[in-house]
Design an enzyme around this catalytic site. Structure first.
Site: not given
Length: 337
Positions: A148, A278, A306
């Protein structure tokens, strides 16, 4: 029943009752303390040791296991509002003879938080480079992993300090434009239009908002008790002002597409892992990276959101090990040729 035997049972029962009552009290009254104990226990169980490193007046907090050897060390960069312990679920499935380093990103957990610090993606990459130099991790090229926000930083790091790394793993990285808006991006747009940008979905302040965030980030539906949700919120609330400042910094024009702006400079063999479902960062970003980085290996995980690190830790660990093994074999073939 013999009186001595009865007394023995009473004493044994009382001895057992104390930790049980303590656990119940912690669960009901101090769930945040229980969460901290949980991470402490798993660090101990997995052999991860916590250390601090200083660069001038700046302090980095990190955990590590093993020592540098013939195989590359692995440095792991966590995502927005997380901390070094988020990697424990993957560490569990990695060999104990690998040298692993998990660092708290700038401003997070035990690493220095300063209003004067540069929390842009480029600024964070510079800080991580300082950390790498502090612990002399770049004596030999290492494998860099980021997820991320940490994936955005990892990609920029690989572009800016290519001599430091031998290979790269990006897990659902931020910093890329997308042709398809994710659920999270749509929510942000709605909040901007209603001028309620202070209600960022990734910064919960109630158990209900925490539950919504978990649903947004994960395809797998975890049944989390209300008290644990409360504990997760209690741990985060003291840091929410910082998280808001950081979030606005990394979505600013300077950082929003940092990975995209630097991806053509990435020369190291790169692995991209992305959850197909995601809802935070759309999976289409994987093809963007694949088309821009010469030696790029993409893996799309079905039925995964995610939080790949939490949802599919064993699979993620295996993919990283297989990637490193492949690169090692290729290096040996080149030497023999």
């Amino acid at each position: 029943m013999d009186l001595d035997v009865l007394n023995m049972f009473v004493i044994a029962g009382g001895t057992l009752a104390i930790p049980i009552l303590a656990f119940v009290a912690s669960f009901l009254l101090w769930p945040s303390a229980l969460i901290r104990i949980y991470y402490w226990y798993w660090r101990r169980a997995l052999g991860m040791q916590v250390r601090y490193a200083n660069y001038d007046d700046y302090q980095f907090c990190y955990s590590y296991r093993g020592r540098p050897g013939y195989r590359p060390s692995i440095l792991m960069l966590h995502g927005f509002s997380a901390h070094k312990d988020m990697w424990l679920s993957i560490v569990k499935f990695l060999p104990k003879n690998l040298h692993l380093v998990c660092v708290d990103m700038p401003g997070h957990e035990g690493t220095t938080r300063s209003d004067l610090d540069d929390y842009s993606i480029s600024g964070q990459a510079k800080r991580i480079h300082q950390f790498v130099e502090c612990i002399k991790l770049n004596r030999r090229p290492f494998h860099l992993v980021g997820t991320s926000m940490g994936g955005n930083v990892a990609g920029v790091y690989a572009a800016q300090y290519p001599e430091d790394i031998c290979s790269l793993t990006l897990i659902c990285p931020a910093g890329l434009p997308s042709t398809t808006d994710s659920k999270f991006i749509k929510q942000l747009r709605e909040l901007q239009e209603s001028k309620r940008i202070d209600r960022i979905p990734l910064i919960p302040s109630t158990p209900e908002e925490m539950a919504d965030m978990l649903k947004l980030c994960s395809y797998v539906r975890f049944k989390v008790p209300q008290q644990i949700l409360q504990g997760l919120v209690d741990v985060r609330i003291p840091h929410n002002d910082f998280y808001r400042k950081l979030f606005l910094e990394i979505v600013d024009e300077k950082s929003r597409h940092s990975l995209h702006e630097n991806m053509s400079k990435i020369k190291a063999p790169t692995q991209v892992i992305w959850g197909k479902q995601d809802q935070v960062l759309d999976v289409s970003g994987a093809s963007v990276l694949e088309s821009a980085i010469p030696d790029c290996h993409v893996y799309i995980l079905e039925n995964c959101g995610h939080t790949v690190v939490v949802e599919r830790p064993r699979k993620t660990a295996n993919l990283i090990l297989e990637f490193l093994s492949l690169l090692h074999s290729m290096d040996n073939n080149k030497k023999q040729a």
